[in-house]
Design an enzyme around this catalytic site. Structure first.
Site, PDB file in Angstrom:
ATOM      1  N   GLY A  72       0.778  -1.244   0.000  1.00 10.92           N
ATOM      2  CA  GLY A  72       0.000   0.000   0.000  1.00 10.92           C
ATOM      3  C   GLY A  72       0.803   1.285   0.000  1.00 10.92           C
ATOM      4  O   GLY A  72       0.286   2.340   0.388  1.00 10.92           O
ATOM      5  N   SER A  73       2.048   1.250  -0.501  1.00 12.50           N
ATOM      6  CA  SER A  73       2.820   2.505  -0.466  1.00 12.50           C
ATOM      7  C   SER A  73       2.307   3.512  -1.495  1.00 12.50           C
ATOM      8  O   SER A  73       2.328   4.725  -1.243  1.00 12.50           O
ATOM      9  CB  SER A  73       4.318   2.246  -0.634  1.00 12.50           C
ATOM     10  OG  SER A  73       4.620   1.826  -1.932  1.00 12.50           O
ATOM     11  N   ASN A  74       1.830   3.049  -2.639  1.00  8.51           N
ATOM     12  CA  ASN A  74       1.232   3.995  -3.606  1.00  8.51           C
ATOM     13  C   ASN A  74      -0.075   4.558  -3.059  1.00  8.51           C
ATOM     14  O   ASN A  74      -0.356   5.748  -3.203  1.00  8.51           O
ATOM     15  CB  ASN A  74       1.004   3.323  -4.958  1.00  8.51           C
ATOM     16  CG  ASN A  74       2.276   3.297  -5.794  1.00  8.51           C
ATOM     17  OD1 ASN A  74       2.715   4.332  -6.304  1.00  8.51           O
ATOM     18  ND2 ASN A  74       2.886   2.123  -5.906  1.00  8.51           N
ATOM     19  N   LYS A  77     -16.587 -14.725  -9.599  1.00  7.17           N
ATOM     20  CA  LYS A  77     -15.846 -13.460  -9.646  1.00  7.17           C
ATOM     21  C   LYS A  77     -16.812 -12.299  -9.895  1.00  7.17           C
ATOM     22  O   LYS A  77     -16.623 -11.196  -9.386  1.00  7.17           O
ATOM     23  CB  LYS A  77     -14.781 -13.515 -10.743  1.00  7.17           C
ATOM     24  CG  LYS A  77     -13.957 -12.248 -10.821  1.00  7.17           C
ATOM     25  CD  LYS A  77     -12.676 -12.436 -11.593  1.00  7.17           C
ATOM     26  CE  LYS A  77     -11.907 -11.125 -11.663  1.00  7.17           C
ATOM     27  NZ  LYS A  77     -10.676 -11.217 -12.422  1.00  7.17           N
ATOM     28  N   MET A  82      -3.666  -7.209  -7.027  1.00  7.37           N
ATOM     29  CA  MET A  82      -3.083  -8.332  -7.746  1.00  7.37           C
ATOM     30  C   MET A  82      -4.082  -9.204  -8.505  1.00  7.37           C
ATOM     31  O   MET A  82      -3.743 -10.300  -8.933  1.00  7.37           O
ATOM     32  CB  MET A  82      -2.267  -9.207  -6.767  1.00  7.37           C
ATOM     33  CG  MET A  82      -1.091  -8.474  -6.157  1.00  7.37           C
ATOM     34  SD  MET A  82       0.040  -7.800  -7.409  1.00  7.37           S
ATOM     35  CE  MET A  82       0.841  -9.325  -7.937  1.00  7.37           C
ATOM     36  N   ASN A  88      -4.272   2.335 -13.343  1.00  9.12           N
ATOM     37  CA  ASN A  88      -3.336   1.448 -12.650  1.00  9.12           C
ATOM     38  C   ASN A  88      -1.931   2.016 -12.760  1.00  9.12           C
ATOM     39  O   ASN A  88      -1.643   2.794 -13.673  1.00  9.12           O
ATOM     40  CB  ASN A  88      -3.365   0.069 -13.320  1.00  9.12           C
ATOM     41  CG  ASN A  88      -2.425  -0.935 -12.680  1.00  9.12           C
ATOM     42  OD1 ASN A  88      -2.358  -1.031 -11.445  1.00  9.12           O
ATOM     43  ND2 ASN A  88      -1.680  -1.676 -13.483  1.00  9.12           N
ATOM     44  N   HIS A 148       2.122   0.706 -13.060  1.00  7.32           N
ATOM     45  CA  HIS A 148       2.927  -0.483 -13.372  1.00  7.32           C
ATOM     46  C   HIS A 148       4.405  -0.088 -13.343  1.00  7.32           C
ATOM     47  O   HIS A 148       4.773   0.950 -13.887  1.00  7.32           O
ATOM     48  CB  HIS A 148       2.533  -1.017 -14.755  1.00  7.32           C
ATOM     49  CG  HIS A 148       3.251  -2.278 -15.104  1.00  7.32           C
ATOM     50  ND1 HIS A 148       2.936  -3.495 -14.549  1.00  7.32           N
ATOM     51  CD2 HIS A 148       4.297  -2.507 -15.928  1.00  7.32           C
ATOM     52  CE1 HIS A 148       3.751  -4.423 -15.020  1.00  7.32           C
ATOM     53  NE2 HIS A 148       4.589  -3.851 -15.865  1.00  7.32           N
ATOM     54  N   SER A 207       4.752   3.547 -15.191  1.00  9.27           N
ATOM     55  CA  SER A 207       3.693   4.060 -16.070  1.00  9.27           C
ATOM     56  C   SER A 207       2.361   4.036 -15.342  1.00  9.27           C
ATOM     57  O   SER A 207       2.031   3.046 -14.685  1.00  9.27           O
ATOM     58  CB  SER A 207       3.531   3.147 -17.297  1.00  9.27           C
ATOM     59  OG  SER A 207       4.761   2.894 -17.935  1.00  9.27           O
ATOM     60  N   ASP A 232      -2.066  -4.725 -18.568  1.00 10.35           N
ATOM     61  CA  ASP A 232      -1.097  -3.617 -18.637  1.00 10.35           C
ATOM     62  C   ASP A 232      -1.054  -2.983 -20.025  1.00 10.35           C
ATOM     63  O   ASP A 232      -0.007  -2.481 -20.457  1.00 10.35           O
ATOM     64  CB  ASP A 232       0.316  -4.088 -18.213  1.00 10.35           C
ATOM     65  CG  ASP A 232       0.333  -4.630 -16.793  1.00 10.35           C
ATOM     66  OD1 ASP A 232      -0.385  -4.084 -15.940  1.00 10.35           O
ATOM     67  OD2 ASP A 232       1.046  -5.618 -16.537  1.00 10.35           O
TER      68      ASP A 232
END
Ligand code: GRF
Length: 194
Positions: free
Chosen positions: A14-16, A67, A92, A109, A111, A138, A147
């Site tokens: 969770g650093s971002n 899902k 993830m 997102n 990446h 990115s 991605d």
């Protein structure tokens, strides 16, 4: 520009997420983090989000039959929090059509590579193995290609001869924390002119 609501999906450290919450709390972006959702109960990011006063949810896909039902529940929470933009931050799981259709062009997102190079897992190792002299990160829109969605912002780092996967990842991560909030601001500005 009015203040927009962000929903952040995480799976781990969770650093971002933390960088986004702090940018929002410091009024560096016109957004408030309305909710953080993790698919992992033990995600370190959940503890950080709570400490920063953010509403959190943990949804384990194993508690759902499909899902789609899992993603329906995520959408219900995001809509319930009036989320304008969904930010994946080390989430993830592959995001399915249920979320992508509910938040069309509103899922982004980050990446750890200069896309379109080194998609998928272990991007920093892929870059080192390839022998690139520059690597980076990115922020991109999420679509059904892994991605592969349109780019919003990128930044680069120089790779030195003695870089390891660990050191390169750290260098890239420092840039991630800078560009993710900037990319969010760019997207929010584009939403408000539509
Ligand atoms: C980051 O390297 C991000 O680019 C990738 O997953 C990692 C998440 O790290 N998608 P954190 O959970 O934000 O610390």
């Amino acid at each position: 520009m009015s203040n927009k609501a962000l929903g952040i999906l995480i799976s781990g450290r969770g650093s971002n997420m933390e960088a986004i919450i702090k940018a929002s709390q410091a009024n560096q972006i016109n957004a408030t983090v309305a909710v953080v959702i993790s698919d992992k109960r033990d995600a370190k990011g959940i503890k950080i989000a709570k400490e920063l006063g953010i509403t959190t949810f943990v949804l384990d896909i194993k508690d759902f039959s499909t899902k789609q039902e899992y993603e329906d529940d995520i959408c219900r929470i995001l809509k319930g929090c009036s989320v304008d933009l969904v930010c994946l931050a080390g989430y993830m799981k592959i995001v399915g059509q249920t979320i992508l259709e509910s938040f069309k062009n509103r899922v982004i997102n980050i990446h750890p590579s200069l896309l379109p190079a080194f998609r998928g897992l272990n991007a920093q190792k892929q870059a080192l193995d390839y022998g690139v002299k520059f690597a980076g990160c990115s922020v991109h829109y999420v679509n059904d290609v892994l991605d592969g969605g349109p780019l919003i912002l990128q930044d680069i780092v120089e790779v030195s001869g003695d870089d390891t996967e660990e050191t390169l990842s750290q260098k890239i991560l420092a840039k991630e924390h800078l560009i993710y909030p900037q990319a969010i601001q760019i997207v929010l500005e584009s939403l408000s002119v539509k």
